[in-house]
Design a protein around this motif. Structure first.
Motif, PDB file in Angstrom:
ATOM      1  N   LEU A  15      41.602  58.699  22.561  1.00  0.00           N
ATOM      2  CA  LEU A  15      40.703  59.753  22.870  1.00  0.00           C
ATOM      3  C   LEU A  15      40.601  60.082  24.257  1.00  0.00           C
ATOM      4  CD1 LEU A  15      39.548  61.485  20.594  1.00  0.00           C
ATOM      5  CD2 LEU A  15      37.384  60.287  20.856  1.00  0.00           C
ATOM      6  N   ALA A  16      40.038  59.163  25.173  1.00  0.00           N
ATOM      7  CA  ALA A  16      39.995  59.061  26.658  1.00  0.00           C
ATOM      8  C   ALA A  16      41.361  59.510  27.332  1.00  0.00           C
ATOM      9  CB  ALA A  16      39.128  57.880  27.360  1.00  0.00           C
ATOM     10  N   PHE A  17      42.467  58.970  27.005  1.00  0.00           N
ATOM     11  CA  PHE A  17      43.826  59.230  27.508  1.00  0.00           C
ATOM     12  C   PHE A  17      43.868  60.667  27.206  1.00  0.00           C
ATOM     13  CE2 PHE A  17      46.020  56.062  29.707  1.00  0.00           C
ATOM     14  CZ  PHE A  17      45.003  54.990  29.759  1.00  0.00           C
ATOM     15  N   MET A  18      43.586  61.242  26.196  1.00  0.00           N
ATOM     16  CA  MET A  18      43.834  62.730  25.832  1.00  0.00           C
ATOM     17  C   MET A  18      43.603  63.821  27.087  1.00  0.00           C
ATOM     18  SD  MET A  18      43.211  63.377  21.859  1.00  0.00           S
ATOM     19  CE  MET A  18      43.440  64.951  22.164  1.00  0.00           C
ATOM     20  N   ALA A  19      42.529  63.143  28.176  1.00  0.00           N
ATOM     21  CA  ALA A  19      42.394  63.943  29.079  1.00  0.00           C
ATOM     22  C   ALA A  19      43.653  63.918  30.053  1.00  0.00           C
ATOM     23  CB  ALA A  19      41.276  63.239  29.955  1.00  0.00           C
ATOM     24  N   PHE A  20      44.448  63.305  29.860  1.00  0.00           N
ATOM     25  CA  PHE A  20      45.903  63.569  30.778  1.00  0.00           C
ATOM     26  C   PHE A  20      46.760  64.174  29.881  1.00  0.00           C
ATOM     27  CE2 PHE A  20      44.176  59.219  31.922  1.00  0.00           C
ATOM     28  CZ  PHE A  20      43.796  59.515  33.042  1.00  0.00           C
TER      29      PHE A  20
END
Lengths: 238, 196
Positions: B181-186
């Motif tokens: 979920l955090a990596f979806m920022a990229f």
């Protein structure tokens, strides 16, 4: 004989109990139709390679058995890949590289090594069928949860005027879209695995509670409903 | 695509573990301790970069000229299996300390989906030789990043109280989900903003 088949579906379900073959499972579990296609591919490869491994087990030297198994599996994966490209191009596109990645699916090499290389043809065939169906059911469960909650739809094959998409009223306008995205797959499998662990723990606790009791009938009379379920549950597992 | 673009794509945007789910088995299996996670991560970088170069060479120089591209699945998996054995033997001869650090992880990598994955994705994306090599390194770096972050989280989780059914694998998956979920920022927009 039947147990060789059914163990793959329930007791040793490849996805939830053994937790093998996760890589192809999660990436394609965004739509129900993908799960069906992937499941069919895995069943075909499992059956084909277990038959060949079982037939050839006496001719393959033990030292090179793993590479030989991999070649057999890769041949069947190539067949699936080519057939899918020819007859289901849209499915082939949406599964993408993951059809070819069936070859490194631990379930298939694992069954070839652990089962088919030691057993007769009939048993291997049933084992492959059971494992394949169990894999497909597990994959269907994950993709159904993700698609219903994440997109509010159930996508099946298009037949005639029916475009293959069932829309669920209320959910399809405001779905929990995170479940359809990458993190959703990891969350869904984490919670499902926890659910299965919890069910297993409860079953064991109940079995442990019922076994030391000398007279189940007396305990049942004293304790009521839970004990009534106990003996039947124990009878099923033994 | 420029090399920087390839690196950012495979390390952050299309992180092999967190968005493609390639290499999940070692990710869940070897992420209990940070030191073994680091060892596994470097072994994967090593094998992936060499494997994607080797499979590129075999595909472009043998399979395409002979018109037998349909053999790519079989040939790639055999190349990877042979390569891992070769790398193991070479490391054992050249650098015993390195072998001691990476040795036990190398056999595990043969059936790692990520290695075959980068080979197939490289072919599908029409990368040239240096691009495939860089893509292999970048995908390995993404794996290293994810597995090291995961192992540090799991070392802390070991000291916390967790409901019994969630212990072990389930909590690892849920942790990985939150990381994803955090990596979806990229995303692709980030790449566009960075490289213009």
């Amino acid at each position: 004989m039947y147990s060789e088949f059914s163990k793959g579906i329930f007791k040793e379900n490849p996805i939830f109990i053994i937790l093998l073959g996760l890589c192809p499972t999660l990436a394609v579990s965004t739509q129900v139709v993908n799960a069906l296609g992937m499941g069919a591919g895995v069943i075909f490869v499992l059956i084909g390679s277990e038959i060949f491994v079982s037939l050839l087990k006496d001719f393959i030297p033990a030292r090179i058995r793993i590479p030989s198994f991999i070649v057999i599996i890769a041949s069947f994966v190539t067949i699936v890949d080519l057939v899918m490209q020819a007859y289901a191009p849209s499915l082939s596109r949406s599964l993408g590289v993951f059809v070819q990645l069936i070859v490194v699916n631990c379930i298939i090499l694992g069954r070839a090594e652990a089962f088919a290389s030691k057993r007769r043809l009939g048993e291997s065939l049933l084992d492959a069928l059971g494992m394949g169906v169990g894999f497909t059911l597990g994959l269907l469960l994950i993709s159904a949860i993700r698609e219903i909650l994440g997109a509010g739809t159930i996508t099946l094959f298009a037949v005639g005027s029916f475009d293959g998409v069932i829309r669920i009223p209320g959910l399809s306008s405001q779905p929990a879209r995170v479940l359809a995205l990458a993190p959703g797959a990891l969350l869904v499998i984490g919670f499902l695995k926890a659910l299965f662990n919890w069910m297993e723990m409860r079953r064991q606790a109940r079995a442990a509670w019922i076994v030391p009791t000398p007279a189940p009938a007396a305990a049942a009379a004293a304790e009521g409903a839970p004990a009534l379920q106990g003996p039947s549950d124990e009878g099923r597992t033994s | 695509m420029s090399y920087i673009g390839i690196i950012i794509t495979f390390v952050f945007i299309n992180n092999f573990i967190l968005t493609q789910f390639l290499g999940l088995c070692p990710f869940i299996g070897v992420s209990r301790r940070t030191d073994s996670a680091v060892g596994m991560g470097f072994a994967v970088i090593f094998v992936m970069s060499i494997a994607s170069l080797a499979t590129w060479a075999v595909y472009r120089l043998i399979l395409v000229p002979l018109n037998i591209e349909y053999l790519q699945t079989i040939s790639f998996i055999l190349i990877i299996a042979a390569l891992v054995q070769l790398v193991e033997m070479v490391i054992m001869k050249i650098s015993p300390p390195l072998y001691k650090a990476l040795g036990i992880y190398l056999p595990l990598i043969t059936t790692n989906c990520a290695v075959l994955g980068i080979a197939l994705i490289g072919v599908r994306s029409d990368y040239n030789a240096p691009e495939s090599f860089v893509a292999g390194i970048a995908a390995g770096l993404g794996f290293l990043l994810a597995i090291v972050v995961m192992s540090t989280i799991r070392e802390r989780l070991d000291r916390e109280w967790i409901p019994k059914p969630f212990r072990g694998v389930p909590i690892a998956f849920i942790t990985a989900g939150l990381m994803a979920l955090a990596f979806m920022a990229f995303d692709k927009a980030l790449l566009k903003n960075l490289l213009g």
